[in-house]
Design a protein around this motif. Structure first.
Motif, mmCIF file in Angstrom:
data_model
loop_
_atom_site.group_PDB
_atom_site.id
_atom_site.type_symbol
_atom_site.label_atom_id
_atom_site.label_comp_id
_atom_site.label_asym_id
_atom_site.label_seq_id
_atom_site.Cartn_x
_atom_site.Cartn_y
_atom_site.Cartn_z
ATOM 1 N N ASP A 74 0.840 -1.106 -0.024
ATOM 2 C CA ASP A 74 0.119 -0.094 0.062
ATOM 3 C C ASP A 74 0.915 1.166 0.146
ATOM 4 O OD1 ASP A 74 -1.810 -1.835 0.257
ATOM 5 O OD2 ASP A 74 -2.261 -1.598 2.409
ATOM 6 N N ARG A 75 0.445 2.454 -0.783
ATOM 7 C CA ARG A 75 1.165 3.672 -0.832
ATOM 8 C C ARG A 75 0.239 4.794 -0.464
ATOM 9 N NH1 ARG A 75 6.002 1.765 -2.580
ATOM 10 N NH2 ARG A 75 5.931 0.200 -4.513
ATOM 11 N N LEU A 76 0.745 5.747 0.464
ATOM 12 C CA LEU A 76 0.119 7.040 0.745
ATOM 13 C C LEU A 76 1.071 8.008 0.350
ATOM 14 C CD1 LEU A 76 -2.189 8.356 1.984
ATOM 15 C CD2 LEU A 76 -1.133 8.295 4.083
ATOM 16 N N SER A 77 0.468 9.100 -0.543
ATOM 17 C CA SER A 77 1.252 9.947 -0.873
ATOM 18 C C SER A 77 0.556 11.363 -0.677
ATOM 19 C CB SER A 77 1.587 10.208 -2.353
ATOM 20 O OG SER A 77 0.700 10.306 -3.266
ATOM 21 N N TYR A 107 -4.098 1.129 -2.723
ATOM 22 C CA TYR A 107 -4.101 -0.088 -1.774
ATOM 23 C C TYR A 107 -4.110 -1.270 -2.718
ATOM 24 C CZ TYR A 107 -6.753 -3.702 0.752
ATOM 25 O OH TYR A 107 -7.028 -4.973 1.692
ATOM 26 N N GLY A 108 -3.263 -2.212 -2.356
ATOM 27 C CA GLY A 108 -3.068 -3.656 -2.599
ATOM 28 C C GLY A 108 -2.230 -3.449 -3.939
ATOM 29 N N THR A 109 -1.121 -2.717 -4.065
ATOM 30 C CA THR A 109 -0.381 -2.867 -5.195
ATOM 31 C C THR A 109 0.355 -4.145 -5.182
ATOM 32 O OG1 THR A 109 -0.090 -0.557 -5.362
ATOM 33 C CG2 THR A 109 1.711 -1.741 -6.575
ATOM 34 N N ARG A 110 0.205 -4.944 -6.541
ATOM 35 C CA ARG A 110 0.836 -6.472 -6.491
ATOM 36 C C ARG A 110 2.177 -6.201 -7.102
ATOM 37 N NH1 ARG A 110 -2.225 -9.670 -3.523
ATOM 38 N NH2 ARG A 110 -4.223 -9.247 -3.905
ATOM 39 N N PRO A 111 3.272 -7.087 -6.786
ATOM 40 C CA PRO A 111 4.339 -6.930 -7.393
ATOM 41 C C PRO A 111 4.294 -7.021 -9.051
ATOM 42 C CG PRO A 111 4.311 -8.904 -6.130
ATOM 43 C CD PRO A 111 3.004 -7.911 -6.169
ATOM 44 N N PHE A 112 5.391 -6.441 -9.626
ATOM 45 C CA PHE A 112 5.663 -6.290 -11.031
ATOM 46 C C PHE A 112 4.573 -5.770 -11.663
ATOM 47 C CE2 PHE A 112 7.171 -10.422 -9.388
ATOM 48 C CZ PHE A 112 8.529 -10.359 -9.331
ATOM 49 N N GLY A 113 4.159 -4.379 -11.240
ATOM 50 C CA GLY A 113 3.513 -3.519 -11.971
ATOM 51 C C GLY A 113 2.043 -4.026 -12.267
ATOM 52 N N GLU A 114 1.426 -5.005 -11.321
ATOM 53 C CA GLU A 114 0.305 -5.124 -11.695
ATOM 54 C C GLU A 114 -0.735 -4.002 -11.232
ATOM 55 O OE1 GLU A 114 -1.065 -8.998 -10.294
ATOM 56 O OE2 GLU A 114 0.909 -9.821 -11.013
ATOM 57 N N ALA A 115 -2.043 -3.983 -11.489
ATOM 58 C CA ALA A 115 -2.978 -2.745 -11.083
ATOM 59 C C ALA A 115 -3.132 -3.089 -9.544
ATOM 60 C CB ALA A 115 -4.257 -3.036 -12.028
#
Length: 171
Positions: A74-77, A107-115
């Motif tokens: 997860d990322r918050l900016s 929320y829920g970024t998957r590895p390798f650039g998946e949505a």
């Protein structure tokens, strides 16, 4: 060049680059996002002040590891303007409604650039917004925050009890 001299030179370059990215202050970032606790570790926090604007980002603790984690990240900016370096700074709900600030939670970024599973943005119509720099010492700022976010479908996501200590590590 001898192998010993090459190894010595490589060690010197490695130590020099490690010293260039060393930091004086351990960074911390935490908040409650919905019903879950979100924390970031020192490597997952980035603060970039440029003029009167700044960008503060944080990723799930461990997200900066190599190899990258196989679990979701997860990322918050938080990107805002109107900040004077070294001074306390406060944006409340009224200030957010007229500011050039962007808050985004992925929320829920998957590895390798998946949505990602979901993306939320600041709901500027909410009366429950706060971003505050409570202390600024040199390249280190600390503060607190709370936001109401919304996704494209209109689902709300509260972020509360946010606290951070972040250091500008640009050299």
């Amino acid at each position: 060049m001898t192998a010993a001299r090459l190894a010595s030179l490589l060690a010197l370059v490695t130590l020099g680059s490690a010293a260039a990215v060393s930091a004086d202050t351990p960074q911390r970032f935490s908040a409650r996002v919905g019903d879950a606790v979100f924390t970031s570790d020192d490597d997952g926090i980035t603060l970039i002040p440029i003029g009167s604007s700044f960008t503060l980002t944080a990723a799930t603790a461990g997200a900066s590891a190599y190899p990258p984690p196989k679990t979701r990240v997860d990322r918050l900016s938080i990107i805002c303007d109107g900040y004077t370096a070294g001074a306390p700074f406060r944006l409340d709900a009224a200030a957010f409604s007229r500011s050039n600030c962007e808050v985004r939670y992925v929320y829920g970024t998957r590895p390798f650039g998946e949505a990602p599973e979901a993306e939320y943005q600041l709901d500027k119509s909410s009366d429950d917004q706060l971003f505050e720099v409570t202390a600024a010492r040199g390249k280190v700022i600390e503060g607190r925050f709370r936001f109401q976010l919304r996704d494209e479908a209109g689902r709300r996501l509260p972020i509360v009890d946010g606290r951070f200590v972040a250091e500008d590590r640009q050299y």
